[in-house]
Design an enzyme around this catalytic site. Structure first.
Site, short mmCIF file in Angstrom:
data_model
loop_
_atom_site.label_atom_id
_atom_site.label_comp_id
_atom_site.label_asym_id
_atom_site.label_seq_id
_atom_site.Cartn_x
_atom_site.Cartn_y
_atom_site.Cartn_z
N ASN A 158 -1.60 -6.56 -8.09
CA ASN A 158 -1.18 -5.26 -7.21
C ASN A 158 -1.38 -4.10 -7.97
OD1 ASN A 158 0.52 -3.11 -6.73
ND2 ASN A 158 1.95 -4.34 -5.36
N GLU A 192 -2.56 -10.04 -3.35
CA GLU A 192 -3.18 -11.19 -2.46
C GLU A 192 -4.56 -10.41 -2.18
OE1 GLU A 192 0.22 -10.44 -1.91
OE2 GLU A 192 1.57 -12.25 -2.34
N CYS A 218 3.93 -10.44 1.71
CA CYS A 218 4.82 -10.21 3.05
C CYS A 218 3.96 -9.54 4.00
CB CYS A 218 4.60 -8.48 2.30
SG CYS A 218 2.97 -7.08 2.42
N ASP A 233 6.91 0.06 -2.55
CA ASP A 233 5.93 -0.94 -2.18
C ASP A 233 5.33 -1.44 -0.91
OD1 ASP A 233 2.97 -2.18 -3.33
OD2 ASP A 233 4.19 -3.78 -3.85
#
Lengths: 145, 145
Positions: free
Chosen positions: B41, B54, B79, B142
């Site tokens: 991230n 990702e 997510c 986030d």
């Protein structure tokens, strides 16, 4: 004829992408009546498979904090990647130029409470149809087919 | 104890992110038994709200063509943004370090036929718990809360 100025801005982005030899999909993020982010698909230009138009647009908008009240415009119905961004970040309204050439994640977004409007804009349809006819392999690559 | 070498590589990415003052989530993409992409991230580091671990990892892997046989590892359950990428690009297997601190899009992915394995790794849990306790506002930003 595209009369909505924000859809026209998204279409301008898409046409810029086409002129660059890329995938002609454009997007703008609108909040409080003005564009706060804009972008277009840059898979070809940047060699970045994640640079879908909506992702490029949301990246350009930067860390805006809350997405409450924001509307995401895209010339094409967002795919699952971009629909996932909409749902995760709490964007509650999506205006798609068209979904004739690609159904995307419309039903997924609606199931998560997002208002999804499909404008069925003929200019958006024509641009995608031209691109898909010219570069079918590139289009399939971009949507993971 | 993280014994799987690919989960360890993802955790190394997460720790690098933490050391940079960022959100400590890491990811690797594995195909044919080797890592073909890795990332973490970078919301803070690059000011990029789309740079989830990702997405950063899949961007790093580049235009690989088919994702058939590829496995996406992440220290945290993906997510909706990242789950959407998994579904759109046809990644059929996801190994998540843990989902105790965040449930993510596990059910969405499973509903789309993706095999999702939750390792419930205590090192992954501990790193996220520490981060969330230290910077709750950043974590909420986030995930769009």
């Amino acid at each position: 004829m595209s009369v909505d100025p924000f859809l026209k801005a998204a279409l301008d982005e898409a046409r810029q992408g086409y002129a660059e030899g890329g995938i002609p999909i454009g997007s703008v993020l609108v909040k409080a009546g003005r564009i706060i982010g804009r972008g277009h698909n840059r898979r070809v230009q940047q060699g970045d498979p994640m640079a879908h138009a909506e992702i490029d647009c949301l990246r350009a908008a930067g860390r805006i904090g809350s997405y409450a009240g924001a509307v995401l415009y895209s010339t094409l119905m967002p795919c699952y990647l971009c629909s996932g961004a909409v749902v995760q970040f709490g964007i509650r309204k999506v205006y798609a130029g068209e979904s004739k050439t690609f159904a995307g994640g419309a039903e997924f977004m609606r199931g998560q409470g997002v208002e999804v409007v499909d404008w069925a804009d003929e200019e958006c349809v024509a641009l995608m149809r031209r691109f898909i006819a010219e570069k079918p392999e590139l289009w399939n690559e971009d949507i993971g087919r």
